[in-house]
Design an enzyme around this catalytic site. Structure first.
Site, short mmCIF file in Angstrom:
data_model
loop_
_atom_site.label_atom_id
_atom_site.label_comp_id
_atom_site.label_asym_id
_atom_site.label_seq_id
_atom_site.Cartn_x
_atom_site.Cartn_y
_atom_site.Cartn_z
N GLN A 82 0.74 -1.33 -0.13
CA GLN A 82 0.16 -0.14 0.43
C GLN A 82 0.86 1.45 -0.03
O GLN A 82 0.63 2.29 0.20
CB GLN A 82 -0.87 0.33 1.27
CG GLN A 82 -2.19 -1.17 1.13
CD GLN A 82 -2.39 -0.94 2.27
OE1 GLN A 82 -2.18 -0.74 3.70
NE2 GLN A 82 -4.08 -1.64 2.23
N HIS A 146 -0.81 -0.12 5.47
CA HIS A 146 -1.18 0.86 6.94
C HIS A 146 -0.34 1.85 6.87
O HIS A 146 0.16 2.30 8.17
CB HIS A 146 -1.34 -0.08 8.03
CG HIS A 146 -2.52 -0.80 7.53
ND1 HIS A 146 -2.88 -1.19 8.97
CD2 HIS A 146 -2.62 -0.84 6.89
CE1 HIS A 146 -3.94 -2.75 8.59
NE2 HIS A 146 -3.51 -2.46 7.31
N GLU A 238 -14.46 3.12 10.50
CA GLU A 238 -15.34 3.98 11.49
C GLU A 238 -14.74 5.83 11.07
O GLU A 238 -13.87 6.03 10.03
CB GLU A 238 -14.49 4.27 12.50
CG GLU A 238 -14.57 2.77 13.98
CD GLU A 238 -13.63 2.63 14.73
OE1 GLU A 238 -12.76 3.77 14.61
OE2 GLU A 238 -13.89 1.55 15.49
N TYR A 259 -8.84 -10.77 9.46
CA TYR A 259 -9.04 -10.49 8.12
C TYR A 259 -8.70 -12.43 8.43
O TYR A 259 -9.53 -12.97 7.38
CB TYR A 259 -7.95 -10.49 7.39
CG TYR A 259 -8.23 -9.26 7.00
CD1 TYR A 259 -9.60 -8.02 6.20
CD2 TYR A 259 -7.18 -8.04 7.20
CE1 TYR A 259 -9.40 -6.85 5.88
CE2 TYR A 259 -7.31 -6.73 6.95
CZ TYR A 259 -8.58 -6.16 5.93
OH TYR A 259 -8.18 -4.82 6.21
#
Lengths: 365, 153
Positions: A82, A146, A238, A259
């Site tokens: 990522q 992340h 959220e 996960y």
């Protein structure tokens, strides 16, 4: 049997918290850029000038409606997992000083680790000049997941930066001696504001503004508040109202599961840890957040929009202060949506995810 | 053949459950260190929930990730045992240990250092998961020995 089925379906839709009712606005799409390499973050200059990042390491411009070649002079990024060229935000005086800020993952020189970095630079003739390192997350990580890497300015001109937990380091989000799972506040020259909440705590890093985050992929200044968009695990995405010094709980409390199906925490609340104003189970994989404050779609004015990648749509949230009254699904005929922005003329800009990504303009039909 | 297959499946289920036990324990120990209240019911229900979750509510099929190298190493050991006189208990236990070590070393290498088994992020966790491999290999060996004894008697 058919009557029973229809009745059950009607009851389901009546009880469903997410609705497509209230979406009676006709709109159409127009593609303004295509064939992009993982567009990630959008910054709007004006209606025909847009700056955006491609995760693969590019900063790109649409100038007077035309897509330019990648900006040159951009720092080398670690494009892996990522990681890559992630966040871009314009200086509040961008029109005068042409200054912007980039958040990206960078390899540590001579090492196998990497970290989140933020630079400031001047954009001049499709080239970055006067590049200055203003933030480097501590400590480095050996994962490429992340990063958070989204930014926004506070009214006082300080910069908020989101930093994710690095996946393997989730427990570190609860410690104040590192940048994993934190929202950070710095001045634009990289110095630390004297009124940061932990500036006088010798056991805490002074940049920390809030903690207990997982992978905050959106941050928005909203009517005097800051909304943080948390990309959760399997379930547990959220929206939080971010206040300085607060603990948002990850991974001690969460509505999501790992996960692999296992429990991250059996707890969803704990004294001293903040509750989200909204959470999604199952996940919607949120990726970007914006406030619609224009008049082109009058019914949507004042709503908060969240781009999502699972299955790929936009959530329109009707707000009353920081309370979410209704949620509607929009633009679900596109693919995974990586970011969302509003142009000064009121049309909405969407970035679709992946190689071959597009920038899509949404305007009334 | 059917009995061996059954033993492989049972040993894999045992191994997966033990690995889940290690991950859940490390997680609950950390939560307890954060002053979150623990009691017997919560611990038990979390273990059960994790074992069910890993089989029926996962996006990453961790049970396959754990079982495949284990079954592979046990099968290789079974073939080797036809050509060697070494102790089956020792070799199957060793095979179980090596399969878990391979899993914990190779998976992060393949996934940009991502650790899909949260319990294996520490050295103690890695040690415990290796021990799970040893115990499950031992379990398989004992069952295989019983089959051989029954067939010979």
């Amino acid at each position: 049997m058919k009557i029973l089925k229809s009745l059950l379906i009607s009851i389901f839709f009546l009880l469903s918290p997410v609705s497509s009712a209230g979406n009676e606005v006709n709109y159409e799409y127009s593609i303004i850029a295509e064939g992009l390499d993982r567009p990630w973050s959008i910054a709007v200059v004006d209606d025909s000038n847009i700056i955006f990042t491609e995760l693969s390491g590019n900063l790109r411009q649409i100038k007077n409606g035309k897509l330019l070649d990648p900006v040159i002079g951009v720092p080398e990024v670690l494009f892996k997992g990522q990681g890559g060229m992630s966040g871009v935000v314009l200086d509040p005086d961008f029109k005068k000083n042409k200054k912007l800020y980039l958040a990206f993952s960078a390899r540590d020189e001579g090492k196998r680790t990497n970290t989140l970095k933020v630079i400031s630079a001047i954009l001049s003739n499709n080239q970055l000049i006067n590049i200055k390192d203003i933030f480097k997350a501590y400590p480095s990580r050996d994962t490429a997941l992340h990063y958070g890497a989204k930014m926004t300015f506070l009214e006082d001109g300080t910069l908020l930066i989101t930093c994710g937990d690095g996946f393997n380091y989730r427990e570190e989000a609860q410690s104040l001696d590192n940048h994993f799972g934190k929202i950070l506040r710095i001045n634009t020259d990289g110095s630390i504001p004297e009124d940061n909440p932990y500036v006088n705590n010798p056991n805490a890093l002074s940049e920390i503004w809030s903690y207990g985050h997982r992978n905050p992929q959106g941050i928005l200044r909203y009517n005097g508040n800051i909304l943080g968009l948390e990309h959760g695990p399997m379930g547990g995405d959220e929206v939080n109202v971010i206040e300085p010094g607060n603990n948002y709980g990850w991974p001690a409390i969460t509505y999501g599961r790992d996960y692999n199906g296992s429990t991250i925490s059996p707890f969803t609340e704990m004294e001293g840890m903040e509750q989200p104003i909204k959470y999604w189970v199952p996940s919607i994989a949120p990726s970007g957040i914006m406030l619609y404050d224009k008049n082109l779609f009058p019914d949507w004015k004042g709503n908060v929009f969240i781009s999502s990648m699972k299955p790929g749509n936009v959530r329109r949230l009707e707000m009353n202060g920081t309370e979410i009254i209704n949620e509607y699904i929009l633009f679900n005929d596109l693919s995974r949506i990586r970011d969302i922005a509003v142009l000064p003329n009121g049309s909405i800009l969407l970035a679709t995810d992946g190689s071959g990504g597009e920038l899509i303009n949404v305007q009334p039909k | 053949m059917v009995k061996t297959l059954t033993d492989l499946i049972l040993s894999s289920i045992l191994l997966t459950s033990l690995v889940v036990l290690v991950s859940t324990s490390s997680n609950l120990i950390w939560l307890s260190s954060m002053n979150l209240p623990m009691d017997f019911n919560l611990v038990t229900s979390t273990f059960l929930s994790d074992i069910i979750g890993i089989y029926f509510n996962s996006e990453i099929p961790l049970y396959l990730l754990i079982s495949l190298p284990f079954v592979l190493f046990l099968s290789i050991t079974k073939a080797l045992l036809k050509k060697t006189l070494s102790s089956p208990i020792f070799l199957y236990s060793l095979a179980g240990a090596i399969s878990m070590l391979c899993l914990m070393i190779l998976t992060p290498m393949a996934l940009d250092n991502l650790e899909p088994i949260s319990g294996s992020r520490t050295y103690i966790g890695k040690l415990c998961i290796t021990a799970c491999g040893i115990f499950s290999g031992y379990f398989f060996a004992v069952r295989q020995l019983k089959i051989n004894l029954n067939e010979n008697s």
